[in-house]
Write a protein that holds these residues in place. Structure first.
Motif, PDB file in Angstrom:
ATOM      1  N   THR A 130     -35.535 -24.084  10.975  1.00 22.92           N
ATOM      2  CA  THR A 130     -34.650 -24.006   9.990  1.00 22.92           C
ATOM      3  C   THR A 130     -33.759 -23.326   9.908  1.00 22.92           C
ATOM      4  O   THR A 130     -33.167 -22.494  10.613  1.00 22.92           O
ATOM      5  CB  THR A 130     -35.841 -22.769   8.994  1.00 22.92           C
ATOM      6  N   ARG A 131     -32.696 -23.168   9.463  1.00 18.45           N
ATOM      7  CA  ARG A 131     -31.484 -23.035   9.104  1.00 18.45           C
ATOM      8  C   ARG A 131     -31.400 -21.150   7.859  1.00 18.45           C
ATOM      9  O   ARG A 131     -31.708 -20.856   6.676  1.00 18.45           O
ATOM     10  CB  ARG A 131     -30.491 -23.976   7.689  1.00 18.45           C
ATOM     11  N   LEU A 132     -30.920 -20.307   8.882  1.00 13.84           N
ATOM     12  CA  LEU A 132     -30.129 -18.915   7.712  1.00 13.84           C
ATOM     13  C   LEU A 132     -28.965 -19.447   7.383  1.00 13.84           C
ATOM     14  O   LEU A 132     -28.853 -18.799   6.616  1.00 13.84           O
ATOM     15  CB  LEU A 132     -30.970 -17.859   9.016  1.00 13.84           C
ATOM     16  N   LEU A 133     -28.417 -19.085   8.584  1.00 18.24           N
ATOM     17  CA  LEU A 133     -26.549 -19.680   7.549  1.00 18.24           C
ATOM     18  C   LEU A 133     -26.278 -21.069   7.843  1.00 18.24           C
ATOM     19  O   LEU A 133     -26.669 -21.544   8.569  1.00 18.24           O
ATOM     20  CB  LEU A 133     -25.973 -18.678   8.920  1.00 18.24           C
ATOM     21  N   THR A 134     -25.308 -20.935   6.926  1.00 17.22           N
ATOM     22  CA  THR A 134     -24.623 -23.078   6.972  1.00 17.22           C
ATOM     23  C   THR A 134     -23.617 -22.765   8.043  1.00 17.22           C
ATOM     24  O   THR A 134     -23.309 -21.380   9.070  1.00 17.22           O
ATOM     25  CB  THR A 134     -23.092 -23.084   5.804  1.00 17.22           C
ATOM     26  N   ARG A 135     -23.724 -24.425   8.899  1.00 16.05           N
ATOM     27  CA  ARG A 135     -22.467 -24.218  10.477  1.00 16.05           C
ATOM     28  C   ARG A 135     -21.072 -22.844   9.910  1.00 16.05           C
ATOM     29  O   ARG A 135     -20.456 -22.547  11.195  1.00 16.05           O
ATOM     30  CB  ARG A 135     -21.945 -25.304  10.125  1.00 16.05           C
ATOM     31  N   SER A 136     -20.627 -22.671   8.584  1.00 15.34           N
ATOM     32  CA  SER A 136     -19.177 -22.674   8.558  1.00 15.34           C
ATOM     33  C   SER A 136     -19.950 -20.950   8.754  1.00 15.34           C
ATOM     34  O   SER A 136     -19.226 -19.763   9.685  1.00 15.34           O
ATOM     35  CB  SER A 136     -19.004 -22.790   6.524  1.00 15.34           C
ATOM     36  N   GLN A 137     -21.030 -20.253   8.082  1.00 14.47           N
ATOM     37  CA  GLN A 137     -21.245 -19.152   8.086  1.00 14.47           C
ATOM     38  C   GLN A 137     -21.062 -18.533   9.687  1.00 14.47           C
ATOM     39  O   GLN A 137     -21.293 -17.603   9.899  1.00 14.47           O
ATOM     40  CB  GLN A 137     -22.402 -18.781   7.104  1.00 14.47           C
ATOM     41  N   ALA A 138     -22.092 -19.358  10.405  1.00 16.20           N
ATOM     42  CA  ALA A 138     -22.560 -18.931  11.839  1.00 16.20           C
ATOM     43  C   ALA A 138     -20.995 -18.864  12.786  1.00 16.20           C
ATOM     44  O   ALA A 138     -21.128 -17.718  13.432  1.00 16.20           O
ATOM     45  CB  ALA A 138     -22.992 -19.580  12.668  1.00 16.20           C
ATOM     46  N   LYS A 139     -20.013 -19.709  12.243  1.00 17.06           N
ATOM     47  CA  LYS A 139     -18.863 -19.328  12.877  1.00 17.06           C
ATOM     48  C   LYS A 139     -18.598 -18.386  12.334  1.00 17.06           C
ATOM     49  O   LYS A 139     -17.601 -17.899  13.011  1.00 17.06           O
ATOM     50  CB  LYS A 139     -17.940 -20.601  12.899  1.00 17.06           C
ATOM     51  N   GLN A 140     -18.924 -17.893  10.870  1.00 23.60           N
ATOM     52  CA  GLN A 140     -17.548 -16.519  10.451  1.00 23.60           C
ATOM     53  C   GLN A 140     -18.274 -14.918  11.346  1.00 23.60           C
ATOM     54  O   GLN A 140     -17.168 -14.691  11.577  1.00 23.60           O
ATOM     55  CB  GLN A 140     -17.570 -16.620   8.832  1.00 23.60           C
ATOM     56  N   VAL A 141     -19.692 -15.304  11.293  1.00 25.77           N
ATOM     57  CA  VAL A 141     -20.324 -14.095  12.219  1.00 25.77           C
ATOM     58  C   VAL A 141     -19.305 -13.720  13.623  1.00 25.77           C
ATOM     59  O   VAL A 141     -19.132 -12.649  13.718  1.00 25.77           O
ATOM     60  CB  VAL A 141     -21.535 -14.041  11.969  1.00 25.77           C
TER      61      VAL A 141
END
Lengths: 312, 312, 312, 312
Positions: free
Chosen positions: D227-238
């Protein structure tokens, strides 16, 4: 509007075109720097963007061949030129930590005994210039020679009017220079240092020129002529410093949005590196309140979003 | 050891003698300032103290006729000379609040947009000198003329060696000057300003000279020749600024222990005012970590304790 | 409008009347403190002023018998009560230097390892209260007993509504308490300390009450009943701390304009001491941007100008 | 000494072994954190390192299965859990810029009106915890559930002794909480917030557990169960926030030497992400003066040098 340089460069051109259209539709673009007349006169509607590939192919959109005032962007090249000469000894005179304060701040400098936080704040760039001057006798000349060679543009030059204008408004940098000299962290006479520094800031170059001049960082240290300027490790290190310190007090935000090593200047330009792939240079003179080009950051944000080319 | 100047001056002489004996018995006396050779060479065992009464009678103990480097003490006279000329307009360019930071700090200057906290930190004194220079064309000359007249000593003079030495180690003050110039708070070229400033700091004078030169502040603004330099209100104000800001980062402690308006210099001298009564000047070159004469503060503490002459 | 307390008190009454008329004619009076409702509701047109002579004679003009919220004024009494008990040991836990920053600042506290700059900023007053609490078990009770005795007013009391309101808006003081506790500079549990502190701030008293309660400082340490609270030296010291630190970030300006030891509160009150002569208390709720009563400072300025009673 | 988890994981094992040998030969390893007894008791000779691949394979060397105190490492997971719930609104309450000051500093917090510089300094982590607490009613419980699920280790738990110890030494965090509450940037009562915060810091987990729990950041936001916790963009941001802010005041140096997004804790652990490839966790309790594990940083430096896996 788009000029293709070679047939092999088709990959990112549609992306650049789409970004240019997007920028064209966006209203607010910030305000040009106004501390010297030459910058204040720039039209914030100007926009150019170039991509340079590892093989020296370069192409772009908009005003990508228009020279503009590079300002702080040249700090990257001065850093590389000095690092190539003196190696890690440099880091005893300038740190490589992000600055939590605005780019001209004297506060941290005082708390840290005249050692600037990083080579991209003005104080740090003065130290790097001072050291390159000591090693070469002509720091600004070294820079110019390097930029001409890497860009393949023999007409790239200082803008004497801008350099004179910087000197006229140079009290802050004079204060920084004397302040660090009081800690013994400047070797050359402050007036000599300032002259070298203002000439570096005054270099006029286009997106095409700067994207090409930056490719040695995407090629892990290898110059356009195949010789090595930096070790692989040093090239990685310069990229790291760009990512953590390259955009004044907005480095965290830039990393968050763009996710590439980058360096901005108050002339409205920004260079960025996709290690092992390509380099970018974007220009638009309107700045946000932290001194970065509004359309420039948006364009780079768009590029990494559309291509997925962030380092993260 | 004691030299009496007039018969009318008997009142405080036994007090001065007792203080001198006490000082003589005290071992630790701090260390002379070491940033310029002329100061570093001073013997910390030297001690002199003078009292000047309102009628110009002056007497003292120890080295009270020995000229020493006045340094920051002259900031009081420059302030009075400029205030006499331009009045309250001065306070738009320099505040009159104590500084919570060491005397050379650039931090507060930056947070307060180039307006120094008070006329007795270096930044503030540079502003006062700059303004007096604009009004007179020769700020240091004005100061010298005034000091000679008030002390009655025509041989009182600049120490050219000290002034040259200050200039050689002047990067911090150059930084302050350029920094304030960047905020538009300096009128004269920074090199001109620094030359004027370093000459003022270099004045050599004795405890007798300085106690006499300070009497206009005990006489509510009236000079030795009976003419008025400051209004009664201005004289009160200069005393107030001395009490709250006159001893670098130790003003609170000085007010607590001594309870008189005072101004110290890193040459080891301190002047103090008993409004309506007399003035004092003490000298001993050994400094504490905050830049004030160790024996000097102790002697003034002793004086107010023995005589009850504190303003509180 | 004027109420005379005794026939001997005629001296300053015409002065107070003239000041009251002057204040009455002045339009702008600042704004009441608004961080708690009880203060925000005060009418900035209210004005009262009282003088207390050394023999306990008190008289005044305007609302000089109207109780108001004393707030930080009580810090003077808490300081005296603790100093009387522990003497100079107190100064190892709080400094006595003016603060270059606004009255709630945590910055200097951090740079100075949890030692507040002086006993009149909130952090310093918390330390003094903490120490008095350790020595008495009821710091606020000690304060109240003292104020009732010196003012001769047994009805003088805490304002429970104000104390509760302070507690509701007490996060900044809680932060200060915990922060200093992290440096080991607080002995009591922070919630206990805050309760004691907020009660002290809540005391309601009139100009007459406070002028009388302050007379021990004009009498060099002697209380109303003739017993000694402070040594002569300690009384002088408390006056010195008031002059250098008593009016938040405006101590220099207050010394310059008024020239007396004074302490203000955000309730709009200010007490002042003319050592060896009398005490003053003035009240008007409108504050300037630095937290001092606009009409209050103007009235004290007028008093020293008209009477020449400045310490300078 | 090496334990292989699966046959597919052979790639980096020789690298880890070589690093472990190198660490074993290195003498100085810093000192364990000493502000709470549980940390002070750790043996600085302990060392473990694990790599987790995208498919959940994990392997390591040394004490890679030994639980240790995660401390600030959990700030990454709390950030991700809150970001997944509220998205960009979070950034109105905490910035994402590197901090130029030590990790507990109140200075910048005051200058920036209660908005912490980033989610990884203590003040920022308190804000994130506060917001997650508001959204879930049990921030620490959410964290624990997440860590157990991602690591596949149902025994992973809080260390109640550590949590109690943190609370006993919690005055600085209490100060931070109350200070931000005074700016309206904390929703929950400070004692509730601190309880949640100290429990999160107390989680005990091994290198294996943490490397696995971090893989969602290498998988661009996808959890272990797909399952997805973060969007691709959010993961990059973290990842970007980790790189610019993850190692206290040494983020620039960490980026320079290691070149990977990373987050350290004063328990001696560090997690790092190679986006799209794998995650790492290293543990050794001896810290440098900036609070990062000496052997841990050296091991990660070695890893990127040997594999060339830096993001630059």
């Amino acid at each position: 509007m788009v000029i293709m340089a070679t047939t092999s460069s088709l990959t990112y051109l549609p992306v650049l075109e789409r970004i240019a259209e997007e920028v064209d539709r966006t209203p607010g673009r910030g305000r040009p720097a106004d501390y010297i007349p030459a910058l204040a006169a720039c039209d914030p509607r100007r926009f150019g963007m170039a991509v340079a590939e590892l093989d020296g192919t370069v192409y772009g959109v908009g005003d990508w061949r228009q020279p503009f005032s590079t300002q702080s962007i040249t700090k990257v090249f001065t850093l590389a030129l000095d690092l190539a000469r003196e190696g890690d000894e440099l880091w005893e005179h300038v740190s490589r930590e992000p600055s939590g304060n605005p780019f001209n701040s004297l506060v941290q400098l005082e708390y840290e005994n005249g050692i600037p936080r990083n080579p991209f704040i003005n104080a740090g760039a003065l130290v790097v210039t001072d050291r390159l001057q000591t090693r070469t006798g002509d720091a600004a000349g070294e820079l110019l020679t390097f930029l001409r060679a890497e860009s393949g543009n023999p007409e790239l030059d200082f803008d004497r009017e801008v350099a004179a204008s910087e000197a006229t408004h140079g009290d802050r940098n004079a204060a920084l220079g004397h302040f660090m000299a009081s800690y013994g962290n400047i070797d050359n006479p402050v007036p000599v240092l300032l002259d070298q520094y203002f000439r570096q800031c005054s270099v006029a170059a286009s997106c095409a020129d700067l994207a090409l001049a930056t490719t040695f960082l995407a090629r892990h240290g290898i110059r356009a002529d195949g010789t090595r300027l930096l070790t692989r490790s040093q090239a990685k290190q310069v990229n790291a410093v760009m990512l953590t310190c390259g955009t004044y007090d907005a480095a965290g935000d830039f990393a968050y949005r763009v996710g590439l090593p980058g360096k901005s200047g108050v002339g409205g330009g920004i260079i960025a590196v996709v290690p092992g792939r390509c380099t970018l240079c974007v220009w638009s003179p309107g700045l946000d309140e932290r001194g970065n080009s509004v359309a420039g950051v948006a364009a780079l944000d768009g590029f990494t979003t559309l291509t997925g080319l962030s380092v993260f």
